[in-house]
Write a protein that holds these residues in place. Sequence first.
Motif, mmCIF file in Angstrom:
data_model
loop_
_atom_site.group_PDB
_atom_site.id
_atom_site.type_symbol
_atom_site.label_atom_id
_atom_site.label_comp_id
_atom_site.label_asym_id
_atom_site.label_seq_id
_atom_site.Cartn_x
_atom_site.Cartn_y
_atom_site.Cartn_z
ATOM 1 N N ASN A 102 62.129 38.362 52.922
ATOM 2 C CA ASN A 102 61.865 37.775 54.236
ATOM 3 C C ASN A 102 60.371 37.732 54.560
ATOM 4 O O ASN A 102 59.972 37.120 55.551
ATOM 5 C CB ASN A 102 62.584 38.568 55.334
ATOM 6 N N ASP A 103 59.549 38.395 53.734
ATOM 7 C CA ASP A 103 58.101 38.439 53.971
ATOM 8 C C ASP A 103 57.450 37.151 53.492
ATOM 9 O O ASP A 103 58.067 36.312 52.833
ATOM 10 C CB ASP A 103 57.490 39.644 53.251
ATOM 11 N N SER A 104 56.155 37.020 53.810
ATOM 12 C CA SER A 104 55.402 35.839 53.411
ATOM 13 C C SER A 104 54.777 36.043 52.038
ATOM 14 O O SER A 104 54.778 37.145 51.482
ATOM 15 C CB SER A 104 54.311 35.538 54.445
ATOM 16 N N PHE A 105 54.211 34.958 51.498
ATOM 17 C CA PHE A 105 53.572 35.001 50.197
ATOM 18 C C PHE A 105 52.212 35.679 50.273
ATOM 19 O O PHE A 105 51.649 35.909 51.356
ATOM 20 C CB PHE A 105 53.389 33.579 49.642
ATOM 21 N N ALA A 106 51.672 35.978 49.067
ATOM 22 C CA ALA A 106 50.342 36.587 48.996
ATOM 23 C C ALA A 106 49.282 35.642 49.525
ATOM 24 O O ALA A 106 48.356 36.050 50.233
ATOM 25 C CB ALA A 106 50.024 36.976 47.548
ATOM 26 N N ASP A 107 49.417 34.346 49.194
ATOM 27 C CA ASP A 107 48.457 33.353 49.673
ATOM 28 C C ASP A 107 48.988 32.783 50.984
ATOM 29 O O ASP A 107 49.587 31.720 51.031
ATOM 30 C CB ASP A 107 48.273 32.253 48.628
ATOM 31 N N SER A 108 48.752 33.479 52.072
ATOM 32 C CA SER A 108 49.293 33.073 53.366
ATOM 33 C C SER A 108 48.687 31.773 53.856
ATOM 34 O O SER A 108 49.287 31.047 54.654
ATOM 35 C CB SER A 108 49.078 34.179 54.401
ATOM 36 N N GLU A 114 55.859 30.200 55.771
ATOM 37 C CA GLU A 114 57.184 30.086 55.180
ATOM 38 C C GLU A 114 57.484 31.341 54.372
ATOM 39 O O GLU A 114 56.671 31.771 53.548
ATOM 40 C CB GLU A 114 57.264 28.850 54.284
ATOM 41 N N SER A 115 58.625 31.944 54.637
ATOM 42 C CA SER A 115 58.981 33.156 53.903
ATOM 43 C C SER A 115 59.298 32.837 52.450
ATOM 44 O O SER A 115 59.558 31.684 52.079
ATOM 45 C CB SER A 115 60.183 33.833 54.561
ATOM 46 N N LYS A 116 59.291 33.873 51.617
ATOM 47 C CA LYS A 116 59.601 33.682 50.204
ATOM 48 C C LYS A 116 61.045 33.208 50.021
ATOM 49 O O LYS A 116 61.321 32.363 49.156
ATOM 50 C CB LYS A 116 59.360 34.988 49.443
ATOM 51 N N MET A 117 61.962 33.730 50.836
ATOM 52 C CA MET A 117 63.354 33.302 50.737
ATOM 53 C C MET A 117 63.506 31.830 51.104
ATOM 54 O O MET A 117 64.208 31.068 50.418
ATOM 55 C CB MET A 117 64.235 34.159 51.641
ATOM 56 N N ALA A 118 62.840 31.402 52.184
ATOM 57 C CA ALA A 118 62.941 30.006 52.607
ATOM 58 C C ALA A 118 62.368 29.070 51.554
ATOM 59 O O ALA A 118 62.930 28.013 51.264
ATOM 60 C CB ALA A 118 62.232 29.813 53.948
#
Length: 333
Positions: A102-108, A114-118
């Motif tokens: 549910n968290d975001s990527f390293a390169d925000s 957009e979350s990693k899951m999305a």
Amino acid sequence: MSEFLQNAGAGLQAPGWLALLLLALVPLLVRGHAAFPYPSILRLPEDELSLWIERFWRWAGALAIAAMAIALAGPYWGEQQLEKVGRGAHVMIVLDRSASMNDSFADSAKSDSESKMAAARRVLQSFVSQSREDLLGMVTFSTSPILVAPLGGDREAVLAALRATEAGGMGFTAVARGLGMALDYFEGRPVTGARAILLVSDGGAHLDVKTQDLLREMFHRQGASLYWVYLRSANGVSIKNAPEDEDLDAYPEHQLHDYFKTLGVNYHIYEAESPKAVEEALTDIAELKNQPVKYYEAAARQDLSWIFYLLSLLCAAALFALHLTEVKRWRAV
């Protein structure tokens, strides 16, 4: 006879009608010449044409009756498995549903919040829709693995499973159990194309020696390739930068990556720091697995009665034509 039909994929809906085949002997055995008021024609020379017409007459009658009996019995070709050759693979998607997805990527800056899951769901939906000739299945895992779509050609089931991930993830990353369940669905299936495990996860796991040996043996037995799309979190480590040996235990992602390299199968890792990187990784995977693959399509049962009805009709038409040429009485000279 029935065993031959079964082996040929054919059958009869009402085989009892075949008893009428005995009537086909009537035109061949019974003679019903018309009587003329003349004592004998034995002294006349034989007419070869008439003899052949009589033979044709009898056999046409027998064939008409036999064809009608077979048509009434309802012959058909059974459901056929048509072998086709396309380009694709047998792909089991193993999707991480842990809370960290549910968290975001390293390169925000490139992720647009957009979350990693999305991002994984969106890109995988496109990947599944474009996999026209692949056999696809899907396993999700967090603390425990769940089969959400068995390996097969039903893409709608896989897409529905991906849509269900909108609820968000929870639990921990039990990657070994997810991989094991996915590999199990290759068991007992004929190897008719390239086999691939597509692991989409943002974390690693510490695997004991027994689990490592078990997974290695399963990968070898199933002959499956492994593609890992590593979704790097904002605070996650990069696989590209190897840690010091004494710090290796603190980085389960590196441990998992090092273990995958020892599997002895085709293995690729893609480190994705943004949704765009995920798209590029799956595009690359789609090309890597683009190998010849055999698959089977079921063809519906085909009714063959019309062929025998048509044959019977043609024979009856020939008999009627011959009947019109028959001499009913001698002409006076």
